[in-house]
Write an enzyme that holds these catalytic residues in place. Sequence first.
Site, mmCIF file in Angstrom:
data_model
loop_
_atom_site.group_PDB
_atom_site.id
_atom_site.type_symbol
_atom_site.label_atom_id
_atom_site.label_comp_id
_atom_site.label_asym_id
_atom_site.label_seq_id
_atom_site.Cartn_x
_atom_site.Cartn_y
_atom_site.Cartn_z
ATOM 1 N N SER A 22 -1.612 -5.107 -7.179
ATOM 2 C CA SER A 22 -1.057 -4.609 -5.916
ATOM 3 C C SER A 22 0.473 -4.626 -5.890
ATOM 4 O O SER A 22 1.103 -5.576 -6.360
ATOM 5 C CB SER A 22 -1.581 -5.460 -4.759
ATOM 6 O OG SER A 22 -0.886 -5.125 -3.587
ATOM 7 N N SER A 24 2.032 -4.698 -3.033
ATOM 8 C CA SER A 24 2.415 -5.310 -1.753
ATOM 9 C C SER A 24 3.287 -6.564 -1.905
ATOM 10 O O SER A 24 4.295 -6.678 -1.191
ATOM 11 C CB SER A 24 1.167 -5.627 -0.917
ATOM 12 O OG SER A 24 0.536 -4.433 -0.564
ATOM 13 N N LYS A 73 -12.238 -5.358 4.208
ATOM 14 C CA LYS A 73 -11.654 -4.782 5.430
ATOM 15 C C LYS A 73 -12.590 -4.849 6.642
ATOM 16 O O LYS A 73 -12.133 -4.862 7.777
ATOM 17 C CB LYS A 73 -11.227 -3.329 5.177
ATOM 18 C CG LYS A 73 -9.963 -3.237 4.334
ATOM 19 C CD LYS A 73 -9.504 -1.799 4.211
ATOM 20 C CE LYS A 73 -8.210 -1.716 3.423
ATOM 21 N NZ LYS A 73 -7.689 -0.364 3.311
ATOM 22 N N GLY A 135 -15.053 7.681 4.457
ATOM 23 C CA GLY A 135 -15.108 6.269 4.073
ATOM 24 C C GLY A 135 -14.004 5.480 4.774
ATOM 25 O O GLY A 135 -13.470 5.908 5.803
ATOM 26 N N GLY A 136 -13.648 4.334 4.184
ATOM 27 C CA GLY A 136 -12.688 3.434 4.818
ATOM 28 C C GLY A 136 -11.341 4.088 5.101
ATOM 29 O O GLY A 136 -10.822 3.993 6.218
ATOM 30 N N TYR A 233 -2.919 8.468 -4.968
ATOM 31 C CA TYR A 233 -1.523 8.448 -5.440
ATOM 32 C C TYR A 233 -1.424 8.332 -6.954
ATOM 33 O O TYR A 233 -0.370 8.517 -7.533
ATOM 34 C CB TYR A 233 -0.709 7.343 -4.746
ATOM 35 C CG TYR A 233 -1.345 5.982 -4.780
ATOM 36 C CD1 TYR A 233 -1.126 5.110 -5.820
ATOM 37 C CD2 TYR A 233 -2.184 5.575 -3.751
ATOM 38 C CE1 TYR A 233 -1.724 3.868 -5.848
ATOM 39 C CE2 TYR A 233 -2.794 4.330 -3.760
ATOM 40 C CZ TYR A 233 -2.560 3.485 -4.820
ATOM 41 O OH TYR A 233 -3.161 2.246 -4.846
ATOM 42 N N GLY A 254 -0.702 10.271 -1.812
ATOM 43 C CA GLY A 254 -0.870 9.053 -1.016
ATOM 44 C C GLY A 254 0.171 7.968 -1.252
ATOM 45 O O GLY A 254 0.065 6.885 -0.697
#
Length: 285
Positions: A22, A24, A73, A135-136, A233, A254
């Site tokens: 990730s 993040s 999630k 979906g999500g 992405y 994305g």
Amino acid sequence: MSIEYDKAKKFACLFGSPVAHSISPAMHNYSFEKLGIDAKYYAVDVNADGLEDVMKDIRVTDFLGANVTMPLKTEIIKYLDRLDISSQLAGAVNTIVPINGQLVGYTTDGAGFVDSLREIDVDVEGKDILILGAGGAATSVIVELAIDKANSITIAKRFNKTIGDVLEFANRVTTKTNVKTSVIDIEDNNAIKEAILQSHILINATPVGMTSNKTLIDKSFLRKELIVCDLIYEPPMTKLLLDASEVGCRYLNGKYMLLYQGARSFKLWTNNDMPVKEVKAEYFS
Ligand code: NAP
């Protein structure tokens, strides 16, 4: 399991599995440092079995906030005290914020997508939008499009065992926001062609195009006035986006959705704007 962190600093984290890849932690830690916020963001690899323990940890620490990713999630919701309107409608949470001793769930994915559209000067208000997949990611995006006053949202989805849930979701969105929604069969090429003709914006929220050179949309259905987005992405140019660029459409992948959902979370935790320009140059160029 318990979370290991530097107790001298405020603490933020990402829950999910896998999380090692990730971006993040880099993006948030860079922003904390840039703004002089004494906090550190950790990636915590945890699945549903370990979630109860780590959720106890964040209730007793100097906790700034968390992100939540796959596969947690929805699972996370039972550990939270309340949800904001987007999370209620989407049935998913990607951000946790401690507010007055309560843990509040938000979803910033959809808002991040809508923010990213500004990169190509697109405002969703009044637009007719076709989204592929339910979906999500699609769900969060659909909720935000409705909150931001799209004129209509058509959801293209396989008519399989989850169709009932998606019809219920679409009804819920319309009831809460007054935005017209409809659900069509993604495998019915005539229905897709017709829906594209009536849309300003087409969004791919399926994984088709991620690992193959495939697209669900016949190139001849595209026209240059159509705005074409792909939530994928990597690769940055899917077959759908390549077709769109050849037809002369404005298009977007994305990548910036990822950036702006993070910026939205950052603001919720710190009440500061993420230094988006610098983060973009450092991690998204
Ligand atoms: P998901 O929950 O598994 O949903 C995938 C959706 O795509 C489902 O509705 C599924 O249809 C549909 N689908 C899958 N294969 C299909 C096919 N061959 N034909 C027609 N429909 C198909 O996945 P997700 O988490 O929403 O992710 C979707 C995409 O968004 C992924 O590519 C992911 O990388 C991307 N994403 C990007 C960001 C970002 O920040 N840019 C964030 C999240 C996700 P059924 O309902 O019929 O099963």
